[in-house]
Design an enzyme around this catalytic site. Structure first.
Site, PDB file in Angstrom:
ATOM      1  N   GLU A  32      -5.532  -8.350  -0.381  1.00 23.41           N
ATOM      2  CA  GLU A  32      -6.161  -7.989   0.789  1.00 23.41           C
ATOM      3  C   GLU A  32      -7.765  -7.539   0.337  1.00 23.41           C
ATOM      4  O   GLU A  32      -8.227  -6.913  -0.450  1.00 23.41           O
ATOM      5  CB  GLU A  32      -5.688  -6.730   1.537  1.00 23.41           C
ATOM      6  CG  GLU A  32      -4.339  -7.108   1.965  1.00 23.41           C
ATOM      7  CD  GLU A  32      -3.953  -5.731   2.890  1.00 23.41           C
ATOM      8  OE1 GLU A  32      -4.828  -5.029   3.616  1.00 23.41           O
ATOM      9  OE2 GLU A  32      -2.697  -5.611   2.945  1.00 23.41           O
TER      10      GLU A  32
ATOM     11  N   GLU B 112       0.834  -1.222  -0.217  1.00 27.49           N
ATOM     12  CA  GLU B 112      -0.007   0.041  -0.012  1.00 27.49           C
ATOM     13  C   GLU B 112       0.758   1.270  -0.149  1.00 27.49           C
ATOM     14  O   GLU B 112       0.470   2.366   0.884  1.00 27.49           O
ATOM     15  CB  GLU B 112      -0.847   0.008   1.179  1.00 27.49           C
ATOM     16  CG  GLU B 112      -2.063  -1.114   1.194  1.00 27.49           C
ATOM     17  CD  GLU B 112      -2.996  -0.916   2.263  1.00 27.49           C
ATOM     18  OE1 GLU B 112      -3.140  -0.160   3.185  1.00 27.49           O
ATOM     19  OE2 GLU B 112      -4.137  -1.795   2.141  1.00 27.49           O
TER      20      GLU B 112
END
Length: 503
Positions: free
Chosen positions: A291, A172
């Site tokens: 995710e 991320e």
């Protein structure tokens, strides 16, 4: 209400990569400590790993597990988790405002993966660290011996390399919350140079660059275009993340979120094709959706720790969503979306596996049990392997606030030629009416129903707990039949079903 589906043997989307049923474990909350690892638990093995949890994981047949993070990895020194336990440092984890004992590191995690029959998918720190630490980690994990880091592994008790193929280049990195957050150009350059270095070590590695943390990021989808422009020829996958919430307690809107998920996948698939064309490349890059899950139930109770008002606790209860029956429907819809886009989504990881927004929950020194969402994940992982069929679905629809024309019937089909089976996963988004589903089976020959599992409940808020672990469980279905090449089944209001046929 009635919905019709046509399933033709010759109309396929793609073979489903088994790794789309992967999972994720991060050094976060109780995922590791009192999750998979609890040395004084009655079921603990010689390595301190909980046997009751290991069995529940084994039953899922998880193909691989992403580790050690997540946000945690962006300030993680992998060397802290090797060597004698009594010499390992305690570190402050900036991502989750907790302390990390490092009692579990790469050796312990690898041994656990062997125990439960899964592979490792490892992430390197491109936040606070970079290329040098990444190449050293890969050398430690994968080199046979005769070099500094591989000899350190051997000294620490592991002679043979683990030969891990999947490596995430950071986590991320588009997010301002990330330790070492970078712009798309900064990250793209670093990821490309790191990928080149890892390729110099082993050309067969499968490398994953960070895509957008979610589709609402201001940098999306330009982030994907910029990062892929830097890295396209050096990597294999771009990662996407998405979490699902029903904070407004609006079930129709909530169950429409999977349509937004598919739009997200479609958009990034388009960006991939754009960059491929721009570079005149012959290689394909795919999506690693590493995710995904429902995440919102625990948000309020987590604030004290995440805002630093509780000091730096070790392995506190964090992100411990207690899932209800409504979430069964959502997880079923998410998995159906991945099956439908099996041509581009080759890897996916439910986040996470134990205690932290997870299908498995534990009590310290006590029981382990299956949350409601365990079951659709189980059915897809065990029976959703094979070739995804390109179904033609005609269903009544409804309009959600953000998505128009949402079909009440969400159906996917998987043909397993090796086993000679056909499996359908079906969700009825309609909470008021049953759906009579008819599936025309074209080109498959004779078929017989061999399994039919139904999940439904009068209360959308019903949950499983340690005291009542079987409140929301599958039940044997009735009424599914195949006559004259047509499979007929009724989908009760707000239900999830799996129907399997032997060909």
């Amino acid at each position: 209400m009635k919905a019709t589906v046509t399933a033709h043997k010759d109309y396929a989307i793609s073979r489903i990569d088994d790794r789309v049923y992967g999972a994720f474990l991060e050094h976060l909350g109780r995922a590791i400590y009192t999750g998979i690892y609890e040395p004084d638990h009655p079921t603990a093995d010689k390595n301190g790993m909980r046997g009751d949890v290991a069995k529940l994981v084994k039953d899922l047949n998880v193909p691989m597990v992403r580790y050690p993070g997540g946000n945690f990895v962006s300030a993680y020194n992998w060397e802290d988790g090797i060597g004698p336990r009594e010499e390992r440092p305690v570190r402050l984890d900036l991502a989750w405002h907790t302390s990390e004992s490092n009692a579990v590191g790469i050796h312990e995690f690898a041994d656990w993966c062997d125990t439960v029959g899964t592979q490792m998918m490892l992430a390197v720190n491109l936040g606070s660290r970079g290329l040098d630490a990444a190449r050293n980690f890969v050398e430690y994990v994968n080199h046979p011996g005769g070099s500094y880091w591989s000899d350190q592994r051997i000294k620490n008790g592991r002679k043979d390399p683990w030969d891990v193929k999947l490596w995430c280049l950071g986590n991320e990195m588009d997010g301002p919350w990330q330790v070492g957050h970078k712009s798309a150009d900064e990250y793209g350059h670093l990821a490309n140079e790191t990928a080149k270095a890892l390729r110099a070590f082993d050309k067969s590695l499968e490398l994953i660059v960070c895509g957008s943390s979610n589709a609402k990021m201001p940098s999306y989808p330009q982030w994907e275009a910029t990062v892929l422009d830097h890295t396209y020829d050096a990597i294999d996958y771009i990662s996407l993340h998405m979490y699902f919430a029903n904070r407004e307690k609006n079930t129709p809107n909530y169950l429409a979120l999977s349509v937004e998920l598919e739009n997200y996948i479609n958009s990034v698939a388009g960006v991939i094709q754009f960059i491929k064309a721009k570079k005149r490349s012959k290689k394909d890059v795919y999506i690693s959706f590493d995710e995904w899950n429902v995440w919102y139930h625990s948000n309020q109770q987590d604030r004290k720790i995440l805002e630093g008002n509780d000091g730096w606790p070790h392995a506190p209860a964090l992100l411990e969503d207690v899932y209800n029956f409504e979430d069964v429907l959502q997880v079923g819809l998410i998995l159906n979306a991945f099956i439908r886009r099996a041509d581009v989504v080759k890897i996916a990881c439910i986040a996470q596996l134990v205690n932290v927004i997870a299908p498995i929950m534990t009590d310290p020194k006590g029981a382990a049990w299956r949350q409601t969402i365990y079951y659709p994940y189980y059915f897809a992982s065990i029976y959703g392997r094979g070739t995804a069929l390109n179904l033609v679905v005609n269903s009544p629809t409804y309009d959600a606030d953000n998505v128009k024309g949402v079909p009440f019937a969400d159906v996917t089909g998987v043909h397993n030629e090796d086993e000679g089976t056909l499996t359908f996963f079906a969700v009825n988004r309609n909470g008021k009416e049953a759906l009579d589903l008819e599936i025309a089976l074209e080109g498959f020959g004779d078929a017989t129903i061999i399994d039919h599992q139904v999940m439904t409940h009068a209360n959308l808020e019903a949950v499983n707990t340690a005291k009542n672990p079987d409140e929301v469980v599958p039940a044997k279905g009735t009424g599914a039949s195949i006559k004259s090449g047509k499979l007929s089944v009724s989908l009760p209001p707000h239900s999830y079903q799996m129907i399997r046929a032997k060909l």
